[in-house]
Design an enzyme around this catalytic site. Structure first.
Site, PDB file in Angstrom:
ATOM      1  N   ILE A   1      40.693  58.215 120.985  1.00 37.48           N
ATOM      2  CA  ILE A   1      40.521  58.566 122.393  1.00 37.48           C
ATOM      3  C   ILE A   1      39.096  58.237 122.795  1.00 37.48           C
ATOM      4  CG2 ILE A   1      40.623  60.402 124.113  1.00 37.48           C
ATOM      5  CD1 ILE A   1      42.514  61.886 122.243  1.00 37.48           C
ATOM      6  N   ASP A   2      38.955  57.309 123.710  1.00 36.20           N
ATOM      7  CA  ASP A   2      37.637  56.824 124.117  1.00 36.20           C
ATOM      8  C   ASP A   2      37.418  57.178 125.581  1.00 36.20           C
ATOM      9  OD1 ASP A   2      35.270  55.569 124.530  1.00 36.20           O
ATOM     10  OD2 ASP A   2      36.009  53.530 124.201  1.00 36.20           O
TER      11      ASP A   2
END
Length: 309
Positions: free
Chosen positions: A182-183
């Site tokens: 998850i960026d």
């Protein structure tokens, strides 16, 4: 009550300097020390104006706001209006944060330090009651360190937000599984439908694309590859071409697949992601192979379908 102007000015100069340092820390600004010192000097000069005929103007709300504008401009400069507003609001936030902490501790311990018109004073002779002055100096430093630590903790929480998750994507008759990161910096959308785009390594999509289409996508640019995929790709109707701008590059295009649905499995729950696209990356996303997908944070805004105990 005797007032020693030099002592009060010195106390407020140190206070204002730390406030400007806290503002720079909050905004991650790299500011030259001489600018912070000059800004603190300008800020602490309000002590001098309090004993001049200009006192009513300086202590008026409009005068204080104007003074704050000057302080921020001196300390941080002006690049653009948004930059200036961020500096100004953060300066006020730091002021309320630190001032509120000091006043709260003062009320709790009932020391002899007081604040009048935004200026710290003591109500004893000489340089003030040593205990009172020690409280203001040590107390402010303690509040400053405490607040700094809280901001660092919040930053750590933000970093932890970039965690790994398991992904399950269904495309036609195929069910694919990925390990995703998850960026929060991934803000790639379809500009027309505003659909978030997650990035997946092409090796994980070969079962859907097929060997021939995978080679075509690797060897050709996305624009050229689209015209060659008509016969090679069984899911040509799911292909999308998304424009984007990379760092140091002009506008580019990214080939994407439209999945039937995607499940995001975190440590706490399983989330059915809202509509999304799968961007095809021809390069490895992780040098050590720890993840093969970059997840758009908006995908976690979907409805939980299962909670993990």
């Amino acid at each position: 009550m005797e007032i020693y102007l030099d002592a009060i000015w010195l106390l407020n100069f140190c206070f204002d300097l730390l406030l400007l340092m806290m503002t720079a820390f909050i905004l991650k600004r790299r500011v030259k020390k001489r600018r912070l010192i000059l800004g603190a000097f300008v800020a602490s000069s309000i002590v001098l104006f309090m004993f001049t005929p200009f006192s009513p103007y300086v202590l008026h709300p409009a005068g204080k706001l104007s003074f704050s504008v000057v302080i921020v401009l001196v300390a941080f400069g002006f690049k653009r209006f948004r930059f200036f507003l961020q500096n100004l609001f953060s300066f006020y936030f730091a002021t309320f944060l630190m001032g509120g902490g000091i006043i709260g501790a003062h009320s709790l311990l009932e020391t002899d330090s007081i604040m009048e018109n935004g200026v710290f004073m003591t109500n004893w002779s000489g340089f003030g009651d040593p205990v009172s002055w020690l409280f203001v100096c040590v107390g402010f430093a303690a509040v400053w360190l405490f607040s700094k630590k809280r901001f660092e903790d919040a930053e750590a929480k933000k970093i932890q937000y970039e965690e790994r998750v398991r992904l399950e994507a269904c495309i036609g008759e195929h069910t694919l599984h990925f390990t995703g990161l998850i960026d929060s910096g991934n803000q790639l959308y379809d500009p027309i439908t505003k659909t978030p785009v997650m990035i997946v390594n092409i090796e994980k999509l070969k079962v859907v694309l097929g060997e021939e289409a995978s080679v075509t996508i690797k060897e050709m640019s996305p624009l050229d590859a689209v015209g060659k995929l008509d016969e090679a790709l069984p899911y040509i109707g799911r292909i999308r071409l998304i424009p984007y701008r990379g760092v140091g590059h002009q506008h580019q295009f990214l080939l994407c697949l439209k999945p039937d649905h995607v499940l995001v499995c975190t440590e706490r729950e399983v989330i059915e992601a809202p509509k999304c696209l799968i961007g095809i990356s021809t390069s490895p996303l992780s040098a050590d192979g720890e993840f093969d997908a970059i997840v758009h944070p908006k995908m976690l805004a979907g409805n939980p379908v299962k909670h993990v105990s």
